[in-house]
Design an enzyme around this catalytic site. Structure first.
Site, PDB file in Angstrom:
ATOM      1  N   CYS A   1       0.821  -1.211   0.057  1.00 40.10           N
ATOM      2  CA  CYS A   1       0.046   0.020   0.195  1.00 40.10           C
ATOM      3  C   CYS A   1       0.844   1.392  -0.121  1.00 40.10           C
ATOM      4  O   CYS A   1       0.335   2.320  -0.192  1.00 40.10           O
ATOM      5  CB  CYS A   1      -0.864   0.023   1.025  1.00 40.10           C
ATOM      6  SG  CYS A   1      -2.098  -1.459   1.122  1.00 40.10           S
TER       7      CYS A   1
ATOM      8  N   HIS B   1      -2.757   6.885   5.338  1.00 40.83           N
ATOM      9  CA  HIS B   1      -2.954   5.867   4.648  1.00 40.83           C
ATOM     10  C   HIS B   1      -4.552   5.055   5.247  1.00 40.83           C
ATOM     11  O   HIS B   1      -4.171   4.719   6.367  1.00 40.83           O
ATOM     12  CB  HIS B   1      -2.220   4.615   4.486  1.00 40.83           C
ATOM     13  CG  HIS B   1      -2.433   3.356   3.859  1.00 40.83           C
ATOM     14  ND1 HIS B   1      -3.386   3.221   2.717  1.00 40.83           N
ATOM     15  CD2 HIS B   1      -2.377   2.313   4.405  1.00 40.83           C
ATOM     16  CE1 HIS B   1      -3.710   1.933   2.713  1.00 40.83           C
ATOM     17  NE2 HIS B   1      -3.011   1.465   3.473  1.00 40.83           N
TER      18      HIS B   1
ATOM     19  N   ASN C   1     -10.534   0.310   1.885  1.00 37.08           N
ATOM     20  CA  ASN C   1      -8.996   0.680   1.669  1.00 37.08           C
ATOM     21  C   ASN C   1      -8.586   0.497   0.156  1.00 37.08           C
ATOM     22  O   ASN C   1      -8.811  -0.872  -0.357  1.00 37.08           O
ATOM     23  CB  ASN C   1      -8.463  -0.392   2.668  1.00 37.08           C
ATOM     24  CG  ASN C   1      -6.758  -0.573   2.471  1.00 37.08           C
ATOM     25  OD1 ASN C   1      -6.305   0.211   1.618  1.00 37.08           O
ATOM     26  ND2 ASN C   1      -6.011  -1.298   3.209  1.00 37.08           N
TER      27      ASN C   1
END
Length: 496
Positions: A224, A391, A424
């Protein structure tokens, strides 16, 4: 009987004492220069114009010395400007917004889970508990192949998802910026888990008929945080290729990575990851400085892969039944915290004002010399940044960073609302968060933004941007039809 005197902490506004200290330390040079300038001005006034003229006439200039001094000044200025890094500008960016047909409400997700895992009700209950506490909303999206029962994660379906997400982002970005395919000099695509042949970067070159001498890169397996790795790579390339444009694509293709087994640690990604992508246009052209939204200030990367636990905390593997998935370790948050500390240690001296650095230094010296039990001083990063893009990996990630960095609810609002609305979306989540801040009309000229991302390996990466101009509320983008509804209250548990 005299009244008890109030304590110092109650009678004095310590908040304003700290503000005074910060102002004093951060402007110490100004406070030192003002009396010096004042003294020089008083001395000049005391001497008068005639005395000053006499002093000037008494000076003797040698032509050779003047020429040598001039040459030295020109040489130093030339070396300085040639060695100075090129300014990197973020011209604009675009995020993918999935169609309504791809939405996965909680009821749909759980119904599919019950049908797919009908022989394993405990796994179904586990997914329900995760979803209840995930912080996701009812409008997150999964690709069409995952809507089938059972899912059909074919190569064709995965390529189809990649084409829809990536091409939509690029088309939107080209429409916003007016850039033509022939104007792109550098292409970087990052997608962690889907790495076909030909690569996704080759797919983009083919679709838009990019130049044959384009410098293209395809990053995979970097988790990520790969979005900021791509930004770092683009920055390095733009330093050595003048007058260039770099197109960065950040996405994660969900189709081939939907786990159909029953291992709990490998079911977590099914509950959290959703469709998403972003296209970012970077430039080192001076003429783009006015229209660009942001200027890149710093990129700091931290890699904890030398530690075995960190290396395996996000790990793609097969379960006992031979089904492939991503295993998320129970130690993930602890390892993320350690990676964040290392990253902060590097980025702190680059961005924190002198007042915070001094407090941190004094506390460190005090712990080393006087008392090791002293509570360590956590620098106030709110003094360095106006906006935070953390994030949106999950509610626990945002909670942990909010606590460790002592941020307010407003500072993490963009991250929580992005997780709620889009889930996400892996490396592209940071750009949805930046879009949220812009859609709320909060981004002003001179504002500083801190993007923080975590990824497998284990990595913690940071990017610091400075807003180039006050950004008007966008008339397009993924938040256009829902920004008025946000922020929303997200309960600790949503009973399903």
């Amino acid at each position: 009987m005299p009244e008890n005197l109030p304590s110092f902490s109650n009678s004095v506004k310590l908040k304003y004492v700290k503000l005074g200290y910060q102002y004093l330390v951060n402007h110490i040079l100004t406070f030192l220069l003002i009396p010096i300038i004042f003294a020089v001005a008083v001395e000049i006034l005391r001497l008068g114009p005639e005395e000053m003229l006499n002093i000037w006439n008494s000076l003797h200039f040698d032509l050779v010395q003047v020429l040598c001094s001039s040459f030295l000044v020109i040489f130093i200025a030339t070396v300085y400007f040639m060695s100075k890094p090129r300014a990197i500008y973020l011209v604009d960016y675009a995020c993918y917004k999935a169609p309504v047909t791809c939405r996965v409400p909680f009821s749909t997700f759980m119904e599919h889970s019950r049908l797919i895992l009908k022989d394993n009700p405990k796994s179904v209950d586990f997914q329900m508990r995760i979803l209840e506490r995930s912080g996701l909303g009812e409008e997150t999206c999964l690709p069409p192949a995952i809507h089938y029962i059972p899912p059909t994660p074919t190569m064709e379906a995965a390529r189809g998802e990649a084409e829809v997400v990536i091409f939509s982002c690029i088309d939107s970005l080209m429409q916003k910026t007016g850039i033509k395919p022939k104007d792109i000099d550098i292409l970087i695509v990052n997608c962690s888990l889907f790495s076909p042949t030909p690569s996704l970067s080759a797919m983009v070159v083919n679709k838009y008929k990019l130049r044959s001498n384009i410098k293209s890169y395809n990053l995979s397996g970097m988790g990520c945080s790969a979005g900021l790795i791509s930004i770092d790579l683009a920055r390095d390339l733009l330093q050595v290729h003048p007058n260039s444009n770099a197109l960065v694509i950040s996405t994660e293709i969900i189709t081939p990575n939907y786990y159909k087994g029953s291992e709990r640690a490998m079911l977590l990604p099914n509950c959290l990851f959703r469709m998403g992508g972003a296209a970012i246009l970077l430039s080192n052209k001076s003429r783009d400085s006015r229209r660009a939204k942001y200027k890149l200030v710093h990129v700091v990367r931290t890699h904890k892969g030398a530690d075995d636990k960190a290396f395996k905390c996000v790990y793609e593997q097969e379960d006992p039944e031979g089904k492939v998935g991503i295993n998320l370790s129970k130690d993930l948050m602890v390892i993320a915290g350690e990676a964040l500390k290392s990253n902060i240690t590097t980025i702190g001296p680059l961005v924190l004002p002198a007042s915070e650095q001094l407090l941190f230094l004094f506390t460190l010296i005090g712990r080393k010399i006087f008392n090791p039990k002293w509570k360590p001083y956590i620098p106030d990063f709110k003094q360095a940044f106006e906006h935070f893009c953390i994030h949106a990996g999950g509610r626990a990630v945002i909670d942990e960073l909010q606590k460790n960095l002592q941020l307010s609810a407003e500072h993490v609002e963009a991250s929580r609302m992005t997780l709620h609305r889009f889930g996400n979306t892996s490396s592209s989540s940071l750009w949805y968060e930046l879009g949220y801040i812009e859609a709320k009309g909060r981004m002003k000229k001179g504002d500083r933004v801190w993007q923080i991302a975590f990824g497998s390996g284990f990595k913690c990466n940071s990017a610091v941007w400075k807003c180039n101009r006050t950004i008007k509320t966008p008339v397009d983008g993924p938040w256009l039809d829902c920004i008025e509804r946000y922020p929303v209250h997200i309960p600790e548990i949503v009973k399903l």
